[in-house]
Design a protein around this motif. Structure first.
Motif, PDB file in Angstrom:
ATOM      1  N   ARG A 113      40.529  48.885  44.814  1.00 46.13           N
ATOM      2  CA  ARG A 113      41.591  48.885  45.309  1.00 46.13           C
ATOM      3  C   ARG A 113      42.356  48.947  43.677  1.00 46.13           C
ATOM      4  O   ARG A 113      41.474  48.170  42.531  1.00 46.13           O
ATOM      5  CB  ARG A 113      42.747  48.372  45.792  1.00 46.13           C
ATOM      6  CG  ARG A 113      42.047  47.856  47.450  1.00 46.13           C
ATOM      7  CD  ARG A 113      42.106  47.072  48.265  1.00 46.13           C
ATOM      8  NE  ARG A 113      41.726  46.293  49.618  1.00 46.13           N
ATOM      9  CZ  ARG A 113      42.123  47.254  50.105  1.00 46.13           C
ATOM     10  NH1 ARG A 113      43.248  47.697  50.655  1.00 46.13           N
ATOM     11  NH2 ARG A 113      41.654  47.171  51.954  1.00 46.13           N
ATOM     12  N   GLN A 114      42.841  49.215  44.121  1.00 42.14           N
ATOM     13  CA  GLN A 114      43.530  48.872  42.074  1.00 42.14           C
ATOM     14  C   GLN A 114      45.538  48.207  42.531  1.00 42.14           C
ATOM     15  O   GLN A 114      46.041  48.821  42.668  1.00 42.14           O
ATOM     16  CB  GLN A 114      44.268  50.540  41.867  1.00 42.14           C
ATOM     17  CG  GLN A 114      42.775  51.031  41.095  1.00 42.14           C
ATOM     18  CD  GLN A 114      43.450  52.382  40.235  1.00 42.14           C
ATOM     19  OE1 GLN A 114      44.619  52.901  40.635  1.00 42.14           O
ATOM     20  NE2 GLN A 114      42.115  52.669  39.394  1.00 42.14           N
ATOM     21  N   LEU A 115      45.394  47.029  42.012  1.00 42.49           N
ATOM     22  CA  LEU A 115      46.558  46.406  42.574  1.00 42.49           C
ATOM     23  C   LEU A 115      47.560  46.073  40.427  1.00 42.49           C
ATOM     24  O   LEU A 115      46.463  46.050  39.735  1.00 42.49           O
ATOM     25  CB  LEU A 115      46.211  45.462  42.141  1.00 42.49           C
ATOM     26  CG  LEU A 115      47.124  43.524  42.306  1.00 42.49           C
ATOM     27  CD1 LEU A 115      48.151  43.483  42.857  1.00 42.49           C
ATOM     28  CD2 LEU A 115      46.747  42.356  42.519  1.00 42.49           C
ATOM     29  N   VAL A 116      48.499  46.742  40.505  1.00 39.41           N
ATOM     30  CA  VAL A 116      49.084  46.830  39.575  1.00 39.41           C
ATOM     31  C   VAL A 116      49.659  45.293  38.708  1.00 39.41           C
ATOM     32  O   VAL A 116      50.979  45.303  40.378  1.00 39.41           O
ATOM     33  CB  VAL A 116      50.803  48.042  39.283  1.00 39.41           C
ATOM     34  CG1 VAL A 116      51.015  47.635  37.769  1.00 39.41           C
ATOM     35  CG2 VAL A 116      49.466  49.743  39.418  1.00 39.41           C
ATOM     36  N   VAL A 117      50.153  44.868  37.927  1.00 42.61           N
ATOM     37  CA  VAL A 117      50.874  43.319  38.482  1.00 42.61           C
ATOM     38  C   VAL A 117      51.567  43.633  36.954  1.00 42.61           C
ATOM     39  O   VAL A 117      51.029  44.234  35.825  1.00 42.61           O
ATOM     40  CB  VAL A 117      49.784  42.271  37.928  1.00 42.61           C
ATOM     41  CG1 VAL A 117      50.829  41.102  37.642  1.00 42.61           C
ATOM     42  CG2 VAL A 117      48.834  42.051  38.730  1.00 42.61           C
ATOM     43  N   ARG A 118      53.050  43.224  36.794  1.00 42.40           N
ATOM     44  CA  ARG A 118      53.684  43.381  35.559  1.00 42.40           C
ATOM     45  C   ARG A 118      53.838  41.659  35.385  1.00 42.40           C
ATOM     46  O   ARG A 118      54.139  41.099  35.960  1.00 42.40           O
ATOM     47  CB  ARG A 118      55.171  44.149  35.855  1.00 42.40           C
ATOM     48  CG  ARG A 118      56.757  43.405  34.954  1.00 42.40           C
ATOM     49  CD  ARG A 118      57.296  44.175  35.762  1.00 42.40           C
ATOM     50  NE  ARG A 118      57.621  44.379  37.096  1.00 42.40           N
ATOM     51  CZ  ARG A 118      58.683  43.723  37.963  1.00 42.40           C
ATOM     52  NH1 ARG A 118      59.304  43.005  35.952  1.00 42.40           N
ATOM     53  NH2 ARG A 118      59.004  44.392  38.842  1.00 42.40           N
ATOM     54  N   VAL A 119      53.563  41.908  33.907  1.00 42.07           N
ATOM     55  CA  VAL A 119      54.372  39.902  33.197  1.00 42.07           C
ATOM     56  C   VAL A 119      54.648  40.312  32.445  1.00 42.07           C
ATOM     57  O   VAL A 119      54.977  41.553  31.256  1.00 42.07           O
ATOM     58  CB  VAL A 119      52.409  40.177  32.619  1.00 42.07           C
ATOM     59  CG1 VAL A 119      52.695  38.471  31.915  1.00 42.07           C
ATOM     60  CG2 VAL A 119      51.505  39.898  33.841  1.00 42.07           C
ATOM     61  N   VAL A 120      56.308  39.550  32.393  1.00 34.13           N
ATOM     62  CA  VAL A 120      56.868  39.740  31.685  1.00 34.13           C
ATOM     63  C   VAL A 120      56.841  38.197  30.956  1.00 34.13           C
ATOM     64  O   VAL A 120      57.355  37.443  30.899  1.00 34.13           O
ATOM     65  CB  VAL A 120      58.138  39.814  32.292  1.00 34.13           C
ATOM     66  CG1 VAL A 120      59.243  39.824  31.560  1.00 34.13           C
ATOM     67  CG2 VAL A 120      58.421  41.076  33.639  1.00 34.13           C
ATOM     68  N   ALA A 121      56.837  38.672  29.607  1.00 32.00           N
ATOM     69  CA  ALA A 121      57.236  37.766  28.190  1.00 32.00           C
ATOM     70  C   ALA A 121      59.136  37.810  28.325  1.00 32.00           C
ATOM     71  O   ALA A 121      59.429  39.189  27.771  1.00 32.00           O
ATOM     72  CB  ALA A 121      56.734  37.852  27.579  1.00 32.00           C
ATOM     73  N   LEU A 122      59.257  35.780  28.091  1.00 34.91           N
ATOM     74  CA  LEU A 122      61.058  36.364  28.270  1.00 34.91           C
ATOM     75  C   LEU A 122      61.820  35.332  27.535  1.00 34.91           C
ATOM     76  O   LEU A 122      60.713  33.803  27.771  1.00 34.91           O
ATOM     77  CB  LEU A 122      61.519  35.486  29.766  1.00 34.91           C
ATOM     78  CG  LEU A 122      62.711  35.473  29.675  1.00 34.91           C
ATOM     79  CD1 LEU A 122      63.656  36.687  29.996  1.00 34.91           C
ATOM     80  CD2 LEU A 122      63.301  35.340  31.595  1.00 34.91           C
ATOM     81  N   ALA A 123      62.352  35.662  26.814  1.00 39.12           N
ATOM     82  CA  ALA A 123      62.874  34.460  25.897  1.00 39.12           C
ATOM     83  C   ALA A 123      64.031  34.351  25.177  1.00 39.12           C
ATOM     84  O   ALA A 123      64.534  35.598  25.501  1.00 39.12           O
ATOM     85  CB  ALA A 123      61.804  34.663  24.831  1.00 39.12           C
TER      86      ALA A 123
END
Length: 147
Positions: free
Chosen positions: A63-73
């Motif tokens: 399987r291929q899990l796509v994860v979005r990591v957002v740096a918010l400032a």
């Protein structure tokens, strides 16, 4: 009932980001249902986007899990929000790629892409989302057992 390998991976990703966020005076939030307030930033946000099956060798499923990591400032006065968010994402990226197998949960992590988004609301805010693809295997009949 045990958690799926997918959920274990998401927990591991969040766990890797906690010390990074703490060192930057930020917090980690997973799939926040509402927007992040000024008081809650800076922050690293973790969003699972998709989970696709790529192969079915025998009784295993890759399987291929796509994860979005957002740096918010948000603007603090001393640094532009883009600079703060960029530093946060650099540290998050290093933490994720330091253990691409996530203690044996995954076959690998690869970066897919990154975007920039600057908004002028009540204070200038910058969000830098980076997407990662995490490859892992499970048994075909049990999502909670590594394959």
């Amino acid at each position: 009932m045990p958690n799926s390998i997918r959920e274990q991976i998401l927990q591991a990703v969040t766990g890797l980001l906690l010390p990074v966020a703490a060192a930057a005076g930020a917090q980690v939030r997973r799939s926040p249902p509402t927007g992040i307030t000024r008081e809650q930033s800076p922050a690293l946000l973790v969003f699972p986007e998709s989970d696709a099956i790529t192969q079915r060798p025998n009784d295993r499923v890759e399987r291929q899990l796509v994860v979005r990591v957002v740096a918010l400032a948000r603007e603090t006065g001393s640094d532009a929000p883009e600079v703060i968010a960029d530093r946060l994402l650099v540290a998050a990226h290093a933490a994720l790629l330091a253990d691409v197998n996530l203690n044996g949960l995954s076959l690998g992590i690869g970066e897919l892409d990154c975007e920039w988004d600057v908004e002028d609301a009540d204070a200038t805010a910058a969000a830098i989302p980076a997407r990662y693809q995490i490859t892992y295997r499970t048994l075909a009949a049990d999502l909670s057992i590594r394959g």
